[in-house]
Design an enzyme around this catalytic site. Sequence first.
Site, PDB file in Angstrom:
ATOM      1  N   TYR A 253      39.611  37.696  39.779  1.00 37.97           N
ATOM      2  CA  TYR A 253      39.773  37.272  41.099  1.00 37.97           C
ATOM      3  C   TYR A 253      38.896  38.519  41.862  1.00 37.97           C
ATOM      4  O   TYR A 253      38.039  38.170  42.821  1.00 37.97           O
ATOM      5  CB  TYR A 253      41.166  37.078  41.769  1.00 37.97           C
ATOM      6  CG  TYR A 253      41.308  37.236  43.084  1.00 37.97           C
ATOM      7  CD1 TYR A 253      40.797  36.197  43.818  1.00 37.97           C
ATOM      8  CD2 TYR A 253      41.679  38.198  43.723  1.00 37.97           C
ATOM      9  CE1 TYR A 253      40.688  36.033  45.169  1.00 37.97           C
ATOM     10  CE2 TYR A 253      41.551  38.561  45.215  1.00 37.97           C
ATOM     11  CZ  TYR A 253      40.958  37.251  45.820  1.00 37.97           C
ATOM     12  OH  TYR A 253      41.120  37.167  47.296  1.00 37.97           O
TER      13      TYR A 253
ATOM     14  N   ASP B 272      42.582  32.816  44.051  1.00 41.65           N
ATOM     15  CA  ASP B 272      43.800  33.476  44.594  1.00 41.65           C
ATOM     16  C   ASP B 272      44.914  32.431  44.638  1.00 41.65           C
ATOM     17  O   ASP B 272      44.670  31.180  44.359  1.00 41.65           O
ATOM     18  CB  ASP B 272      43.652  34.327  45.690  1.00 41.65           C
ATOM     19  CG  ASP B 272      43.506  33.464  46.971  1.00 41.65           C
ATOM     20  OD1 ASP B 272      43.236  32.378  46.752  1.00 41.65           O
ATOM     21  OD2 ASP B 272      43.622  34.115  48.034  1.00 41.65           O
TER      22      ASP B 272
ATOM     23  N   GLU C 150      40.930  44.083  48.943  1.00 40.02           N
ATOM     24  CA  GLU C 150      41.008  43.078  47.850  1.00 40.02           C
ATOM     25  C   GLU C 150      42.125  43.831  46.963  1.00 40.02           C
ATOM     26  O   GLU C 150      43.028  42.871  46.603  1.00 40.02           O
ATOM     27  CB  GLU C 150      39.852  42.720  47.051  1.00 40.02           C
ATOM     28  CG  GLU C 150      39.159  41.801  47.620  1.00 40.02           C
ATOM     29  CD  GLU C 150      39.490  40.547  48.475  1.00 40.02           C
ATOM     30  OE1 GLU C 150      40.593  40.135  47.591  1.00 40.02           O
ATOM     31  OE2 GLU C 150      38.958  39.968  49.361  1.00 40.02           O
TER      32      GLU C 150
END
Length: 346
Positions: free
Chosen positions: A104, A122, A21
């Site tokens: 996020y 996102d 991520e």
Amino acid sequence: MHQRRLPWRDDPSPYRVWVSEIMLQQTQVATVIPYFERFVAAFPTVDALAAADLSDVLTLWSGLGYYRRARLLHAAAREVVDAHGGRLPSTVEGLLGLPGVGRYTAGAIASIAFSVRAPVLDGNVMRVLSRLDAVDAPVDAAATQRALWARAEALVPADDPSAHNQAMMELGALVCTPRAPDCPACPWVDACAAHARGAAHLFPKKSPKAPARAVSVVAGLLGRSLADDAVLLARRPEDGLFGGLWELPATDLEARRAPASPRAALARAFRDRLGLDVDVGPHLAGLTHQLTHRTLSIDVFRVTAARGADPRPSWYTEARWVPRSAPDAVPLSTLTRKVLAAVGAA
Ligand code: SF4
């Protein structure tokens, strides 16, 4: 809908989800995959990453851009080991306490690795939601962001939030694409306000962009001697653009107070930043490099110094003679690779 096979999905351990991520922030999936595989092969656990030297971490990140992410990931790994017994926090709040983890990323790790009912928003999910509701306000406005987060949260089911969040991201990546959404293949085709208006391509709406700022940079190629191909590279300060990475000594012309010319500015940069008096010779190459908010124009000059002159870095944190044939001995930015390629034959 089909999911893409991605290496971090095969084994979604908290550590692998976290690394993926962070890499996926601002970088495309296809670019990330080989970097991810090399990174987790070198640092397979959070303990291995925490024990690593920052320069080794930056070397593996080299070329991926946005190097601050790598420094924060490394700092966060140390924090996980020191303050959390080597285990990543499993809640959104706990994850938000780590360097480099925003809302996020915290939502993605919590939902995918720990099955917490947390939303993710996102760019892909934002596009889907802005079309689903035909959001007319600019999506980058704070109030719209709040509304989209709330909408994303309301949609997450208690049952398998990981599958839901990944499906949302895949929907945006593969079906609800920026230019040509495949609405007939979309499970929300009957509920989508933008599709009903025949205007999916007009969403999301954005605030007008500020134009990229033009910045002129001068850089100097200083060879150690005629007998070898080593050139002087210097390490930038940790904070700021390209922090901690190595480059040909350089300065942007704005950083110099009213220089007489690019050559004079470069000579002054060598003196002020490296304690070296140099003569600036011929122009070797000119190139441009696009960053998110800046367009850099770089002019590279050959410079010469008195034989045996030794750099004494001040603004730069280190300086080293590095073989031009093997510059990866130190972490380089993509820009420095381009500059070295441009002066390759010089
Ligand atoms: Fe996107 Fe079309 Fe689905 Fe609407 S119907 S969410 S525009 S793919």
